[in-house]
Every structure is written in C-alpha cells, then in structure tokens.
Design an enzyme around this catalytic site. Structure first.
Site, PDB file in Angstrom:
ATOM      1  N   HIS A   1      -9.280   3.721  -1.273  1.00 55.66           N
ATOM      2  CA  HIS A   1      -7.867   3.371  -1.132  1.00 55.66           C
ATOM      3  C   HIS A   1      -7.402   2.576  -2.351  1.00 55.66           C
ATOM      4  O   HIS A   1      -7.394   1.337  -2.330  1.00 55.66           O
ATOM      5  CB  HIS A   1      -7.699   2.560   0.152  1.00 55.66           C
ATOM      6  CG  HIS A   1      -6.331   2.016   0.410  1.00 55.66           C
ATOM      7  ND1 HIS A   1      -5.175   2.548  -0.138  1.00 55.66           N
ATOM      8  CD2 HIS A   1      -5.927   0.962   1.176  1.00 55.66           C
ATOM      9  CE1 HIS A   1      -4.129   1.847   0.280  1.00 55.66           C
ATOM     10  NE2 HIS A   1      -4.554   0.878   1.061  1.00 55.66           N
TER      11      HIS A   1
ATOM     12  N   CYS B   1       0.811  -1.220   0.000  1.00 58.15           N
ATOM     13  CA  CYS B   1       0.000   0.000   0.000  1.00 58.15           C
ATOM     14  C   CYS B   1       0.844   1.270   0.000  1.00 58.15           C
ATOM     15  O   CYS B   1       0.360   2.336  -0.381  1.00 58.15           O
ATOM     16  CB  CYS B   1      -0.942   0.003   1.202  1.00 58.15           C
ATOM     17  SG  CYS B   1      -2.174  -1.307   1.168  1.00 58.15           S
TER      18      CYS B   1
ATOM     19  N   SER C   1     -11.374   0.625   4.568  1.00 54.99           N
ATOM     20  CA  SER C   1     -11.165   1.443   3.376  1.00 54.99           C
ATOM     21  C   SER C   1     -11.941   0.868   2.200  1.00 54.99           C
ATOM     22  O   SER C   1     -12.181  -0.339   2.113  1.00 54.99           O
ATOM     23  CB  SER C   1      -9.671   1.503   3.038  1.00 54.99           C
ATOM     24  OG  SER C   1      -9.138   0.199   2.865  1.00 54.99           O
TER      25      SER C   1
ATOM     26  N   CYS D   1       0.045   1.958   6.722  1.00 55.51           N
ATOM     27  CA  CYS D   1       0.391   0.561   6.973  1.00 55.51           C
ATOM     28  C   CYS D   1       0.537  -0.167   5.640  1.00 55.51           C
ATOM     29  O   CYS D   1      -0.100   0.175   4.643  1.00 55.51           O
ATOM     30  CB  CYS D   1      -0.657  -0.109   7.855  1.00 55.51           C
ATOM     31  SG  CYS D   1      -2.338  -0.028   7.216  1.00 55.51           S
TER      32      CYS D   1
ATOM     33  N   GLN E   1      -4.715  -8.977   6.608  1.00 54.09           N
ATOM     34  CA  GLN E   1      -4.857  -7.622   7.116  1.00 54.09           C
ATOM     35  C   GLN E   1      -6.136  -7.476   7.932  1.00 54.09           C
ATOM     36  O   GLN E   1      -6.162  -6.764   8.941  1.00 54.09           O
ATOM     37  CB  GLN E   1      -4.859  -6.626   5.952  1.00 54.09           C
ATOM     38  CG  GLN E   1      -3.538  -6.549   5.212  1.00 54.09           C
ATOM     39  CD  GLN E   1      -3.476  -5.406   4.221  1.00 54.09           C
ATOM     40  OE1 GLN E   1      -4.219  -4.435   4.331  1.00 54.09           O
ATOM     41  NE2 GLN E   1      -2.592  -5.518   3.249  1.00 54.09           N
TER      42      GLN E   1
END
Length: 377
Positions: free
Chosen positions: A333, A89, A232, A363, A150
């Site tokens: 995102h 990311c 997100s 992150c 995640q």
C-alpha cells in the site's frame, strides 16, 4: 453532455520497503509511469492540460510539487502544468475524481491522474515529529482522545464486528494467495511498466499458514488482533491514468477502457477512522442508481483486514467479487499511489473479464473515503 473516460491505466510494480524500488526517487517513479502512458497511447505530452497527482507525505524527497517535478523528469514540455493532492490514502483516487470533473466541466480535454509514494525514502509520518502536534487541543477534546490512530481504529472495528484473529489471518492469507495466483496467471502484465529490474509486485509471500501468522506479535494492543501479517505492507510505487471525454478519445482514435460513472467522497467517525468505505459505497450506489449486486468487482483497500471484512458485512456484497486479485495485504500500500494502482488493477480486470460495473473505495485518515463506480466500455 460531456463524460469522463479512462483511455488507459498503467502502474509500476509495487516494491517492498527496502526492496527493489527503495532507492528510486519518487519523482522518477512518477516520471516512469507518465512516459509509459504516453508511449503506450501515442499522444504528445504537450496535449495534456494538467497532471493531477496524489502524494501523502509531501516532505523530503516528496517535498515541493512532486507532480511538476515528474513532468520535468519525464521530459515533457514545461507547458504541462501539474498539481499535487493530499486526501491521505485516497489521494490518487481523488486525483481521478478531480480529473473527471475537469473534463466533464470542459475545463480540460486531457488530464493525467495518478499518484506516488516512496515509503522507503519518505517514511510514513515524516511530516509530523510528535504525535498529536498537528491537532489543536480543541479537536482532541472534542473527540476525547490524545490522538488519532489507524491501528487502534482497526482494533475497534475488529471488536465491534466480532472478528477473531483467526478470521483476520484467514483473510490475509487469501490476499497473498489471490495476489500470487493473479501474478502467475499474467493478470498484471498489461498494466505494469517494469522498473529497476522489477517486473512483478514484490511483497507477495507464498506458503503462509495460520500457524506462521499466529507467531506474530500484535502491534497496537497487547491483547489485540492486529499485527504485521494482517495489515497492509509499507511499500513504494506509482500509477497513472489517461482521462478524457468520449468525444475527444474518438477524435484521437483511442478506445477507452471504461467510463467514470459515479465518483463521491464521504466521511465517518475519525476515531474509528476506517469505516468510511461503508458510507462512501452507500452514497455511490444511491447516486449511481445501481445496487450492490449490479457491481461485478470491488477493490476495497486492505489497509487492515477488518476494513474490507466490515465493509463486506455491512454491504452484503459477495465475497468472490471482493478484491479478486488480492489486495494491499498481499502486495502493499504505497499511500498516495494506491488509489491509482487500485483503479488500474480494477479497470484492467473489468476489461479482461467482461465485467460491466466495478467499484473502488478506500479508507482514509480523518474517517474519510472515496468511492468510484466504473462502467466498462
């Protein structure tokens, strides 16, 4: 001594999955912001020493060297080289760091840094057919897991810091409200290059309530707290920044927006995965000589609501300085494009409000995080 400055930063609006940008090829998204950057600043593309571009899922429409293809699609000379970077990311935030290092080291005078992700055309996880297949047994055995998630990491953070679903949902509503308010106030107009008829970020939901969010089913644990409303959004978008030195900018008659004061990368537990911004912020502040109270605005990517909330609890930063224009929960995102998009939002917000220092962190898979401190010029 050479420095690194941001002359300008531009981005597409962020499109919803399946929305206005869903059929726009990621190469064309990238080319669009490259052309916009050149047109806004009047530079000859032939003067660009490199295009350093973030992209996470480098398969399908994003296979090959998407950055080099973008140079071609933008109509820039074939003499302009390009590379594509994957730090999950944080890919396009890392692109900015690499660009800054290049100009400071006198390896280049002008670098365009940015990134793209079309999560509509190249769904997240497209590069891995089966969960865990990209990890040998030794890695999984080391951490005692069958794979890395995640979403599970977000659940672990919520449990460790004691965040209730209500607290997470309240923060999520804040993201949409601030995103809507910033859009309505025209805060993004100078930084957005409209495309495919889209002029504003597409994912903002107005009028949400705790009751409406409370109806959403949790995704990663049946008795958990993480759901689509406090995570997100899956999105499409791109952003680009013009990076050079103060000396070169002066020669060209450019007035830079900000100096790249400090840039670091840090890493933490890959199982919890999402706490890296805490370590990265600590490292950036130590290297910069600044305190948390010296920073007037923070962009901490809202991958999941517990991420910025845990960061806030550990750093002691002021809530009103955290994501003051909303965040990825409110607008989306687009993975490899998010670092550049966040930095574009941050640097324009600093300029519009006279904020001397801003800090960005996000992150990343594997427990990593970039952190960048910008100084207004």
């Amino acid at each position: 001594m050479r420095d690194a400055v941001i002359v300008d930063a531009v981005r597409t609006p962020i499109g919803r999955r399946g929305g206005a940008l869903s059929e726009v090829h990621p190469v064309d998204l990238s080319a669009h912001v490259l052309r916009a950057l050149a047109e806004r600043n009047g530079f000859e593309p032939s003067s660009v020493d490199d295009v350093q571009w973030g992209c996470v899922s480098q398969v399908g429409a994003q296979a090959g060297i998407v950055s080099r293809s973008a140079v071609f699609a933008a109509g820039w000379p074939v003499s302009v080289p390009a590379t594509t970077i994957n730090r999950a990311c944080g890919s396009s935030q890392q692109a900015v760091s690499f660009a800054a290092g290049s100009v400071i080291a006198d390896q280049a005078d002008v670098v365009v840094a940015g990134g793209v992700e079309s999560m509509s055309l190249v769904p997240m996880g497209s590069a891995v057919k089966n969960p865990g297949e990209n990890y040998p047994p030794e890695v999984l055995e080391r951490f005692g897991v069958n794979g890395f998630s995640q979403g599970i990491g977000a659940e672990m953070i919520a449990e460790k810091w004691g965040f209730t679903r209500t607290r997470l949902d309240e923060f999520s509503l804040r993201s949409h409200e601030l995103s809507a308010a910033a859009t309505d106030a025209g805060a993004f107009e100078k930084q957005i290059a409209p495309i495919a008829g889209l002029r504003t970020d597409e994912g903002i939901r107005r009028g949400g309530t705790l009751e409406s969010l409370g109806k959403l089913k949790t995704v990663f644990k049946e008795d958990g707290v993480i759901h689509a409303g406090n995570s997100s959004q899956i999105s499409d978008g791109a952003g680009a920044l013009l990076i050079t030195t103060s000396e070169y900018a002066a020669q060209q008659g450019w007035t830079p927006l900000a100096r790249i004061h400090t840039a670091v990368v840090a890493a933490d537990d890959p199982v919890v995965m999402l706490t890296g911004p805490i370590a990265a912020t600590e490292k950036a502040l130590a290297k910069s000589g600044l305190s948390i109270d010296d920073i007037g605005a923070f962009e901490i990517n809202e991958a999941f609501a517990p991420v910025p909330l845990a960061w806030l609890a550990e750093t002691g930063a002021k809530l009103d300085r955290l994501n003051p224009l909303g965040g990825a929960i409110g607008v989306g995102h687009p993975l490899g494009g998010s670092g550049a998009i966040l930095m574009t939002r941050l640097v324009h917000h600093m300029r519009d409000n006279g904020i001397r220092y801003g800090l960005q962190s996000m992150c990343e898979a594997g427990g990593m995080a970039n952190a960048t401190v910008l100084e207004l010029l």
